[in-house]
Design a protein around this motif. Structure first.
Motif, PDB file in Angstrom:
ATOM      1  N   ASP A  19       0.845  -1.196   0.000  1.00  0.00           N
ATOM      2  CA  ASP A  19       0.000   0.000   0.000  1.00  0.00           C
ATOM      3  C   ASP A  19       0.880   1.246   0.000  1.00  0.00           C
ATOM      4  OD1 ASP A  19      -2.070   1.743   0.171  1.00  0.00           O
ATOM      5  OD2 ASP A  19      -2.607   1.295   2.241  1.00  0.00           O
ATOM      6  N   GLU A  20       0.862   1.974  -1.120  1.00  0.00           N
ATOM      7  CA  GLU A  20       1.678   3.193  -1.217  1.00  0.00           C
ATOM      8  C   GLU A  20       0.946   4.364  -0.567  1.00  0.00           C
ATOM      9  OE1 GLU A  20       4.111   3.849  -4.788  1.00  0.00           O
ATOM     10  OE2 GLU A  20       2.885   2.291  -5.725  1.00  0.00           O
ATOM     11  N   GLN A  21       1.674   5.101   0.287  1.00  0.00           N
ATOM     12  CA  GLN A  21       1.100   6.247   1.002  1.00  0.00           C
ATOM     13  C   GLN A  21       1.482   7.553   0.308  1.00  0.00           C
ATOM     14  OE1 GLN A  21      -0.748   5.387   4.130  1.00  0.00           O
ATOM     15  NE2 GLN A  21      -0.523   3.559   2.832  1.00  0.00           N
ATOM     16  N   SER A  22       0.707   8.577   0.582  1.00  0.00           N
ATOM     17  CA  SER A  22       0.960   9.875  -0.053  1.00  0.00           C
ATOM     18  C   SER A  22       2.225  10.538   0.477  1.00  0.00           C
ATOM     19  CB  SER A  22      -0.234  10.808   0.182  1.00  0.00           C
ATOM     20  OG  SER A  22      -0.455  10.989   1.578  1.00  0.00           O
ATOM     21  N   ASN A  23       2.706  10.113   1.652  1.00  0.00           N
ATOM     22  CA  ASN A  23       3.884  10.753   2.243  1.00  0.00           C
ATOM     23  C   ASN A  23       5.197  10.108   1.798  1.00  0.00           C
ATOM     24  OD1 ASN A  23       3.907   8.335   3.604  1.00  0.00           O
ATOM     25  ND2 ASN A  23       3.340   9.190   5.588  1.00  0.00           N
ATOM     26  N   GLY A  24       5.142   9.246   0.793  1.00  0.00           N
ATOM     27  CA  GLY A  24       6.367   8.636   0.279  1.00  0.00           C
ATOM     28  C   GLY A  24       6.731   7.325   0.925  1.00  0.00           C
ATOM     29  N   THR A  25       5.901   6.832   1.838  1.00  0.00           N
ATOM     30  CA  THR A  25       6.170   5.544   2.468  1.00  0.00           C
ATOM     31  C   THR A  25       5.266   4.471   1.857  1.00  0.00           C
ATOM     32  OG1 THR A  25       4.544   5.859   4.243  1.00  0.00           O
ATOM     33  CG2 THR A  25       6.783   6.667   4.643  1.00  0.00           C
ATOM     34  N   VAL A  26       5.577   3.219   2.166  1.00  0.00           N
ATOM     35  CA  VAL A  26       4.744   2.096   1.744  1.00  0.00           C
ATOM     36  C   VAL A  26       4.481   1.216   2.955  1.00  0.00           C
ATOM     37  CG1 VAL A  26       5.609   2.093  -0.624  1.00  0.00           C
ATOM     38  CG2 VAL A  26       6.738   0.678   1.096  1.00  0.00           C
ATOM     39  N   ILE A  27       3.334   0.568   2.961  1.00  0.00           N
ATOM     40  CA  ILE A  27       3.011  -0.394   4.026  1.00  0.00           C
ATOM     41  C   ILE A  27       2.948  -1.772   3.381  1.00  0.00           C
ATOM     42  CG2 ILE A  27       1.337  -1.104   5.759  1.00  0.00           C
ATOM     43  CD1 ILE A  27       0.459   1.819   5.971  1.00  0.00           C
ATOM     44  N   ILE A  28       3.735  -2.692   3.904  1.00  0.00           N
ATOM     45  CA  ILE A  28       3.803  -4.053   3.362  1.00  0.00           C
ATOM     46  C   ILE A  28       3.263  -5.007   4.416  1.00  0.00           C
ATOM     47  CG2 ILE A  28       5.332  -5.855   2.479  1.00  0.00           C
ATOM     48  CD1 ILE A  28       7.252  -3.638   1.620  1.00  0.00           C
ATOM     49  N   ARG A  29       2.231  -5.771   4.057  1.00  0.00           N
ATOM     50  CA  ARG A  29       1.619  -6.719   5.011  1.00  0.00           C
ATOM     51  C   ARG A  29       1.370  -8.055   4.319  1.00  0.00           C
ATOM     52  NH1 ARG A  29      -2.220  -2.733   4.950  1.00  0.00           N
ATOM     53  NH2 ARG A  29      -2.111  -1.101   6.550  1.00  0.00           N
ATOM     54  N   PRO A  30       1.577  -9.162   5.040  1.00  0.00           N
ATOM     55  CA  PRO A  30       1.197 -10.463   4.476  1.00  0.00           C
ATOM     56  C   PRO A  30      -0.324 -10.599   4.438  1.00  0.00           C
ATOM     57  CG  PRO A  30       1.912 -10.716   6.754  1.00  0.00           C
ATOM     58  CD  PRO A  30       2.142  -9.275   6.400  1.00  0.00           C
ATOM     59  N   THR A  31      -0.819 -11.452   3.586  1.00  0.00           N
ATOM     60  CA  THR A  31      -2.261 -11.708   3.515  1.00  0.00           C
ATOM     61  C   THR A  31      -2.504 -13.205   3.710  1.00  0.00           C
ATOM     62  OG1 THR A  31      -2.298 -12.154   1.135  1.00  0.00           O
ATOM     63  CG2 THR A  31      -2.473  -9.845   1.827  1.00  0.00           C
ATOM     64  N   ASP A  32      -3.764 -13.563   3.814  1.00  0.00           N
ATOM     65  CA  ASP A  32      -4.108 -14.987   3.965  1.00  0.00           C
ATOM     66  C   ASP A  32      -3.766 -15.787   2.715  1.00  0.00           C
ATOM     67  OD1 ASP A  32      -5.068 -14.464   6.478  1.00  0.00           O
ATOM     68  OD2 ASP A  32      -7.155 -14.224   5.826  1.00  0.00           O
ATOM     69  N   HIS A  33      -3.558 -15.089   1.597  1.00  0.00           N
ATOM     70  CA  HIS A  33      -3.310 -15.787   0.334  1.00  0.00           C
ATOM     71  C   HIS A  33      -1.875 -15.601  -0.158  1.00  0.00           C
ATOM     72  CE1 HIS A  33      -7.621 -16.392   0.187  1.00  0.00           C
ATOM     73  NE2 HIS A  33      -7.817 -15.089   0.318  1.00  0.00           N
ATOM     74  N   THR A  34      -0.990 -15.165   0.739  1.00  0.00           N
ATOM     75  CA  THR A  34       0.414 -15.004   0.357  1.00  0.00           C
ATOM     76  C   THR A  34       0.976 -16.316  -0.174  1.00  0.00           C
ATOM     77  OG1 THR A  34       0.757 -13.232   1.981  1.00  0.00           O
ATOM     78  CG2 THR A  34       2.707 -14.399   1.200  1.00  0.00           C
ATOM     79  N   GLN A  35       1.646 -16.265  -1.317  1.00  0.00           N
ATOM     80  CA  GLN A  35       2.041 -17.482  -2.024  1.00  0.00           C
ATOM     81  C   GLN A  35       3.459 -17.957  -1.723  1.00  0.00           C
ATOM     82  OE1 GLN A  35       0.338 -15.871  -5.987  1.00  0.00           O
ATOM     83  NE2 GLN A  35       0.229 -18.070  -6.178  1.00  0.00           N
ATOM     84  N   VAL A  36       4.188 -17.218  -0.884  1.00  0.00           N
ATOM     85  CA  VAL A  36       5.549 -17.638  -0.528  1.00  0.00           C
ATOM     86  C   VAL A  36       5.695 -17.618   0.982  1.00  0.00           C
ATOM     87  CG1 VAL A  36       6.655 -16.911  -2.669  1.00  0.00           C
ATOM     88  CG2 VAL A  36       6.354 -15.257  -0.825  1.00  0.00           C
ATOM     89  N   GLN A  37       6.616 -18.418   1.480  1.00  0.00           N
ATOM     90  CA  GLN A  37       6.858 -18.516   2.910  1.00  0.00           C
ATOM     91  C   GLN A  37       8.326 -18.209   3.193  1.00  0.00           C
ATOM     92  OE1 GLN A  37       4.291 -19.070   4.987  1.00  0.00           O
ATOM     93  NE2 GLN A  37       2.945 -19.260   3.208  1.00  0.00           N
ATOM     94  N   GLY A  38       8.593 -17.836   4.462  1.00  0.00           N
ATOM     95  CA  GLY A  38       9.969 -17.654   4.894  1.00  0.00           C
ATOM     96  C   GLY A  38      10.495 -16.238   4.810  1.00  0.00           C
ATOM     97  N   LEU A  39       9.639 -15.271   4.474  1.00  0.00           N
ATOM     98  CA  LEU A  39      10.095 -13.887   4.417  1.00  0.00           C
ATOM     99  C   LEU A  39      10.154 -13.284   5.821  1.00  0.00           C
ATOM    100  CD1 LEU A  39       8.076 -12.525   1.359  1.00  0.00           C
ATOM    101  CD2 LEU A  39      10.390 -13.454   1.405  1.00  0.00           C
ATOM    102  N   GLN A  40      11.096 -12.372   6.038  1.00  0.00           N
ATOM    103  CA  GLN A  40      11.200 -11.690   7.323  1.00  0.00           C
ATOM    104  C   GLN A  40      10.187 -10.544   7.353  1.00  0.00           C
ATOM    105  OE1 GLN A  40      14.834 -10.658   9.200  1.00  0.00           O
ATOM    106  NE2 GLN A  40      15.946 -12.417   8.436  1.00  0.00           N
ATOM    107  N   LEU A  41       8.942 -10.926   7.596  1.00  0.00           N
ATOM    108  CA  LEU A  41       7.848  -9.953   7.582  1.00  0.00           C
ATOM    109  C   LEU A  41       6.883 -10.301   8.704  1.00  0.00           C
ATOM    110  CD1 LEU A  41       6.593  -7.547   6.054  1.00  0.00           C
ATOM    111  CD2 LEU A  41       5.387  -9.196   4.611  1.00  0.00           C
ATOM    112  N   ASP A  42       6.753  -9.395   9.675  1.00  0.00           N
ATOM    113  CA  ASP A  42       5.853  -9.633  10.804  1.00  0.00           C
ATOM    114  C   ASP A  42       4.406  -9.674  10.320  1.00  0.00           C
ATOM    115  OD1 ASP A  42       8.016  -9.584  12.470  1.00  0.00           O
ATOM    116  OD2 ASP A  42       7.808  -7.462  12.964  1.00  0.00           O
ATOM    117  N   GLU A  43       3.563 -10.294  11.134  1.00  0.00           N
ATOM    118  CA  GLU A  43       2.133 -10.358  10.797  1.00  0.00           C
ATOM    119  C   GLU A  43       1.538  -8.968  10.633  1.00  0.00           C
ATOM    120  OE1 GLU A  43      -0.079 -12.698  13.509  1.00  0.00           O
ATOM    121  OE2 GLU A  43       1.040 -14.545  13.132  1.00  0.00           O
TER     122      GLU A  43
END
Length: 943
Positions: free
Chosen positions: A706-730
Motif C-alpha cells: 500500500d503506497e502512502q501519499s507521504n512517500g512511504t509504503v506499508i507491506i503486510r502479508p495476507t491470507d493468500h500469500t504465495q511464498v513462505q519464509g520472508l522476514q515480515l511480521d504479521e
C-alpha cells in the motif's frame, strides 16, 4: 502416447502437493495413481492424463521410503520401470551401495533443479520467472560493488563518516581509535564499520562493551540505523541462560552482543566466559575511562579491555578525548591496538614531536601559501625524492605524508572546526521565583529533582516551571517544534497530560515505558509538519540514539548530574544537518541547587554555548567541592570554584587547539575520496531497480503493498500469500525506498538490498525454486512458427569463505544461453531485454502439452546449453584470478612500502593478506556453474 506400467512414479501436474505417486492400475482407457503422502488415489483418462513421469539422473539426490538420502550413480530400465544404483556414506564414513526400484522411492519430493521442474510440468508464472532473473542480476551487481555494507544504513551521506567507514570497514581485523569530537557521529561510524564487516564476512561475532548508561542507546542505534539486532547481556539474562543449562557458555548463544563493562568487572566468571567464547570484533565506547601509566599500569577497566583486545582480531575504541587529558593514557589506548608498535612511551613522545613538524609542513601544503626553500628541503627529506612547488606535486606529497604519518592509520579524529556546518547554540536561562516551602536543605537529589518524589503528580500545583512551560508554548514557541527532556518517565507523563488536556497543545511522548514501535510512532508524529505534535516530551532516553535536527528549540526541564549526559541531550539537536542556531531554554528555581547547577555548567564548564571535551574530567576532579556547594548556598566557596574551574577549562582547550594536528584531521577525511563514495551511493540509489522489483514481487505473491501519499509504503502479508519464509511480521512494516524520507520518519524502515526483508526475498529466490521454470509465447515473424527456443541462465559459483570476497572478482556471475530447437546459438544476437517485450503468457494446460511433446528436444538443448556455458569457465576463471591478484597485491605492496616509513603498519596484517590472497586464487581455480532458470519459448505469429 505415454507408456504406462505398474510401479512407475508420476507427479500430478495440477496437484503437485499430493507428492510422488505410484501407478497401481492401468487399462486401455484409464490409469490409477496412489499418492502415499496424502493417502489418496486418483483415476485419470489415459489419453490426456495431467501427469509427468519422474526420472532421476546420475548425480541426483533421491529419498527412499525411510527418508534416507542416496546419490544416483546409474539408471537402467526394466519392463518400463526404472532401477537406480545409489550410494550413500554411513555413520562410520563407509560407502554403502544399493539398488532401488523406483517403487521404493519416498513419496515426499522437492524438485529444485530447473530442468527437473520443467519436465515435471512444475511451471511458474511468467512474472515469477522475470522476477527471478531481475533478482539474480541485482545480486550479481551488488557482489561486485565496492558499496557493500554502506548501502543499507539509515544514515545521512556525511563525508567524514562515510570516509572512515570505507577506510576501516574494508580492512581485515581493523584495530583503530575513533576520536571525533562530540556530535560528529562516532557511534554511526562504528555502526557503519560493524555493518560492513558483517555484510562482507570479515566479521561474524561482535561484542560491544559500554558503560551501563549507554547499553540501551547502542542497542537502539544498531537496530534502527543498521538493522543489526544486538542482544543486551545483563546479569538477569546471563543468569537465566545458566539456569536453563549450567554448562552452557551464555556468550555462545548469540553472535551480536552488547554488555556493560561493569558487568564484567563485577562478575569475573562472565568476563572469562566472554573471552573464552571468542569474538571477531570488539567495540569499546567511552574509551577515555581506560586509564594507564608506566608506574602503576592500568586501572581495572583498562586491564579488562586489554584481556579482550589481546584475544580479539578486530578492535574499535571510541573516545571524544584522545590525548588532551593525558598523553600516557592516550599512548596506552594506542597500545591496546598494537602492543608491538606502541611499547615505549618515550619513543612515542619523540615521534610525536617529529610528527608535529611534519604536520606544520603539511599545513603549508594544504594552503595556498608558496613553499619556502627550507620547507621544500624538509619535505624532500621526509619523502625521499625531489619535489617542485606545483599543484599536482603538492597534492601527491600530501597523500604520501598522510599514508606515512604516525598514528594516521590507527587514529581518526575529526573536529567541528574542520568539518564545519554547525550554526551554533544559545543559552536562554529562565530564573523562576522560589515558591514558599521549596526544599533547600535536604539531600541533593531532593533539592535538584523534587518532582521525582511525588509520583502522583501533586508537585505540578506549586512548581513554577509548569506554568512557565505552558505560557512559552502558547506564545513564544507557538509555531515551532520543541523538544523537551526530563530525567524520568513519570515526570514526562505528568507534563504531557497537563499540556494536552489543560493547555490544548499537540504533544507526543517518548519514554522507557513505551515499546519501540510506540516510540517510533511518537517520533514520526513529532516530525510531521502541519498537524504533527508541537512538542515531544522525552525522558532521559530521549537523549540517547535519536536525532531531531529539524527542531531547534530545546527545553531542559531539569538538569542531569553528568555533563556528558547534558551534552547528549543538546546533541539531539546540535548535529550535522541542523540549519538553525540551537535555542536552549533552561528554567530553574532561584536560590536553589538547580540554579547553582546551572551556573556550574554555564560559567565553569561553558557547556551550553560550546562543546567542552574537558567538561567531564573537570567535574570528576572537583566533584567533592561541587557537591558541597550544591547542597548549600556557600558563595564564599562557590564563586572561587567557578572561577578556578573556568580558568583550567580555558587552558585545556587552548592546549588542545594549539596541538591540533591538521595532517591527522585531513587523514581522517580525505575530501576527494569521500566525495567519490557519496557520488557512487547517490548514483546507485538514483538508478536503483529495487522499488519496481519489490512492487512487482508483492503483487505477484499476494502480499499487500500500500503506497502512502507521504512517500512511504506499508507491506503486510495476507491470507493468500504465495511464498513462505520472508522476514515480515504479521503486522507488516512501514518502509520507504528513499534515504531522506527514512531519516525524517522514525517509524519507516529504509528498504535497500541490505535490508533484512529484501535479503529474505533474495534468499527465497536463491534457495527455493521460485520462478525457475517457465513456458511462454514468443510473438515473432522472424522465426519459424510453432518452433521453440530455449533460454537458460547459469550462475557462476566459487566455493570459498565469505571473507575472501572472491565473487567480486568474477567478470561474469551469470551466463545466459539462448538456443533454437535445432541448436542454433542466438545468445549474442538476441539480448534478454530485446526479447522481453515480445514474450507473453501461455496457460498451464498448453504449457504442459508443449513440455510433453518436445521433451527430447528440450533435454538435448539443455545439455548443449550446459556445455556452452561450461566452456566459458576457463576464461572467466583466468580473468577473475588476474583481477583478484591485482586487487590484493596492490594493497600488500602499498603496506610493504608504507611499513618502511610508518611503523604503525603491522606485519601480521600483511602476512594475513598474503595468505588470504593465495586461498582466494586457489578457490578461483575451481569455478563451476549451476543452473538457475529455464524457459521454453513457443514461437507464434506476431499481430
Amino acid at each position: 502416447m505415454q507408456q504406462f506400467a505398474i510401479g512407475q512414479r508420476w507427479l500430478s501436474d495440477t496437484e503437485s502437493e499430493l507428492g510422488l505417486g505410484v501407478l497401481i492400475d492401468v487399462d486401455e482407457r484409464s490409469v490409477s495413481i496412489l499418492f502415499p503422502k496424502s493417502d489418496e488415489t486418483r483415476v485419470y483418462a489415459r489419453n490426456n492424463a495431467p501427469l509427468s513421469r519422474i526420472v532421476f539422473n546420475v548425480g541426483d539426490t533421491i529419498l527412499d521410503q525411510e527418508g534416507v538420502e542416496w546419490t544416483v550413480e546409474a539408471v537402467e530400465e526394466r519392463h518400463d520401470v526404472l532401477r537406480y544404483r545409489a550410494k550413500r556414506i554411513d555413520a562410520n564414513g563407509q560407502d554403502v551401495v544399493k539398488d532401488l526400484n523406483e517403487t521404493r522411492l519416498g513419496a515426499h519430493i522437492q524438485l529444485s533443479k530447473p530442468l527437473e521442474r520443467l519436465l515435471a510440468s512444475q511451471i511458474d508464472y511468467k512474472e515469477w520467472y522475470d522476477l527471478r532473473i531481475q533478482a539474480l542480476l541485482m545480486q550479481a551487481q551488488m557482489k561486485r560493488s565496492p558499496l557493500r555494507g554502506l548501502l543499507g544504513a539509515r544514515v545521512g551521506l556525511i563525508p567524514h563518516q562515510l570516509y572512515i567507514a570505507n577506510e576501516v570497514g574494508t580492512r581485515l581485523a581493523p584495530r583503530v581509535l575513533l576520536a571525533d569530537e562530540v556530535g560528529l557521529g562516532k557511534t554511526i561510524e562504528a555502526g557503519l564499520i560493524i555493518h560492513q564487516q558483517l555484510k562482507t564476512g570479515r566479521s561474524e561475532r561482535v561484542l560491544i562493551l559500554v558503560p551501563d548508561s549507554l547499553q540501551y542507546q547502542w542497542m537502539i542505534e544498531m537496530r534502527r540505523r543498521f538493522n543489526l539486532h544486538f542482544s543486551l547481556f545483563d546479569l538477569t539474562r546471563t543468569a537465566s541462560i545458566k539456569e536453563h543449562d549450567p554448562e552452557l557458555n551464555p556468550f555462545l548463544t548469540e553472535q551480536l552482543i552488547i554488555a556493560s563493562i561493569d558487568l564484567m568487572l563485577d562478575h569475573p566468571d562472565l568476563h572469562e566466559q566472554a573471552i573464552e567464547a571468542g569474538f571477531d570484533l570488539l567495540v569499546v565506547d567511552e574509551a577515555h575511562h581506560l586509564m594507564w601509566n608506566e608506574e602503576e599500569g592500568g586501572n581495572d577497566r583498562y586491564n579488562l579491555v586489554e584481556d579482550f583486545a589481546n584475544k580479539t582480531p578486530g578492535v574499535l575504541l571510541l573516545t571524544a578525548t584522545p590525548e588532551q587529558l593525558g598523553v600516557e593514557s592516550h599512548f596506552a589506548r594506542l597500545r591496546l591496538l598494537d602492543q608491538q608498535r606502541f611499547n615505549d612511551l618515550d619513543q612515542f613522545l619523540a615521534e610525536e614531536e617529529q610528527y608535529q613538524q611534519t604536520a606544520k609542513i603539511a599545513e603549508v601544503l594544504m594552503s595556498d601559501l608558496p613553499l619556502e626553500a627550507e620547507q621544500i628541503q624538509a619535505l624532500e627529506k621526509l619523502l625521499g625524492h625531489a619535489i617542485e612547488d606545483e599543484p599536482e606535486q603538492r597534492y601527491r606529497a600530501i597523500h604520501e605524508l598522510l599514508d606515512r604519518h604516525g598514528t594516521g592509520r590507527i587514529l581518526f579524529r575529526n573536529t567541528r572546526e574542520a568539518i564545519q556546518g554547525f550554526p551554533g547554540r544559545d543559552c536562554l536561562p529562565v530564573a523562576l521565583p522560589r515558591p514558599e516551602g521549596w526544599n533547600i536543605s535536604g539531600k541533593l537529589r531532593e533539592q535538584m529533582w523534587p518532582e521525582e518524589a511525588q509520583l502522583d503528580g501533586a508537585w505540578m500545583e506549586h512548581d513554577p516551571r509548569v506554568k512557565w512551560l505552558m505560557e512559552i508554548l502558547r506564545k513564544e514557541l507557538k509555531h515551532k517544534k520543541v523538544l523537551l527532556i526530563a530525567r524520568s518517565g513519570p515526570v514526562v507523563e505528568a507534563l504531557e497530560n497537563a499540556l494536552r488536556i489543560h493547555a490544548g497543545i499537540r504533544t507526543a511522548m517518548f519514554h522507557e515505558g513505551m515499546s519501540l514501535l510506540e516510540r517510533d510512532q511518537a517520533a514520526a508524529y513529532f516530525a510531521e509538519e502541519g498537524y504533527g505534535a508541537q512538542i515531544l516530551l522525552c525522558s532521559e532516553i530521549g537523549s540517547e540514539g535519536r536525532n531531531f535536527q529539524f527542531a531547534s528549540d530545546l527545553i531542559l526541564f531539569d538538569l542531569p548530574a553528568n555533563p556528558d549526559v547534558l551534552e547528549q541531550r543538546i546533541g539531539r539537536l546540535d548535529r550535522i544537518g541542523q540549519q538553525n542556531r540551537i535555542q536552549i531554554h533552561v528554567p530553574y528555581v532561584e536560590g536553589t541547587a538547580q540554579e547553582r547547577m546551572f551556573r556550574w555548567y554555564n560559567e565553569a564548564l561553558n557547556i551550553f554555548s560550546n562543546i567542552s571535551p574537558a567538561a567531564q574530567t573537570l567535574q570528576e576532579n572537583f566533584i567533592v567541592e561541587l557537591k558541597d556547594c550544591l547542597l548549600a548556598d556557600l558563595p564564599e566557596k562557590f564563586e572561587p570554584l567557578l572561577e578556578q574551574v573556568n580558568e583550567q577549562r580555558l587552558q585545556l582547550e587552548a592546549d588542545l587547539q594549539q596541538g591540533r594536528d591538521r595532517l591527522l584531521e585531513y587523514n581522517s577525511c580525505r575530501p576527494q575520496v569521500a566525495k567519490r563514495i557519496i557520488h557512487a551511493l547517490e548514483e546507485y540509489e538514483d538508478n536503483s531497480l529495487l522499488p519496481d522489483f519489490i512492487k512487482r514481487f508483492m503483487a505477484s505473491t499476494n502480499i499487500d503493498f500500500d503506497e502512502q501519499s507521504n512517500g512511504t509504503v506499508i507491506i503486510r502479508p495476507t491470507d493468500h500469500t504465495q511464498v513462505q519464509g520472508l522476514q515480515l511480521d504479521e503486522d507488516g512494516i512501514t518502509a520507504t525506498f528513499y534515504r531522506d524520507q527514512a531519516q525524517i520518519r522514525e517509524d519507516s524502515q529504509f528498504l535497500t538490498l541490505e535490508h533484512p526483508f529484501v535479503e529474505s526475498v533474495m534468499e527465497l529466490i536463491n534457495t527455493q525454486s521460485f520462478g525457475s521454470a517457465n513456458v511462454a509465447l514468443l510473438k515473432s515473424n522472424a522465426i519459424k512458427q510453432g518452433s521453440i527456443l530455449l533460454e537458460l541462465w547459469f550462475k557462476v559459483e566459487v566455493i570459498a569463505p565469505k571473507v575472501l570476497n572472491v565473487q567480486a572478482s568474477l567478470p561474469k556471475q551469470l551466463i545466459r544461453v539462448l538456443l533454437t530447437e535445432n541448436g542454433q546459438d542466438l545468445t549474442e544476437k538476441v539480448a534478454a531485454h530485446i526479447l522481453q517485450p515480445y514474450i507473453h503468457h501461455l496457460d498451464g494446460n498448453n504449457s504442459r502439452q508443449v513440455i510433453k511433446a518436445r521433451r527430447e528436444i528440450i533435454e538435448e538443448r539443455y545439455q548443449q546449453a550446459f556445455d556452452l556455458a561450461k566452456a566459458k569457465l576457463p576464461e572467466i576463471s583466468q580473468e577473475a584470478q588476474k583481477q583478484y591478484q591485482q586487487r590484493w597485491q596492490r594493497e600488500i605492496d602499498r603496506l610493504n612500502y608504507l611499513k618502511q616509513h610508518n611503523p604503525s603498519i603491522r606485519q601480521d596484517e600483511i602476512d594475513r593478506l598474503e595468505k588470504l590472497k593465495q586461498e582466494g586464487l586457489a578457490a578461483l581455480d575451481q569455478v563451476a556453474i549451476t543452473p538457475e532458470a529455464i524457459r521454453v519459448l513457443v514461437v507464434v505469429k506476431a499481430n
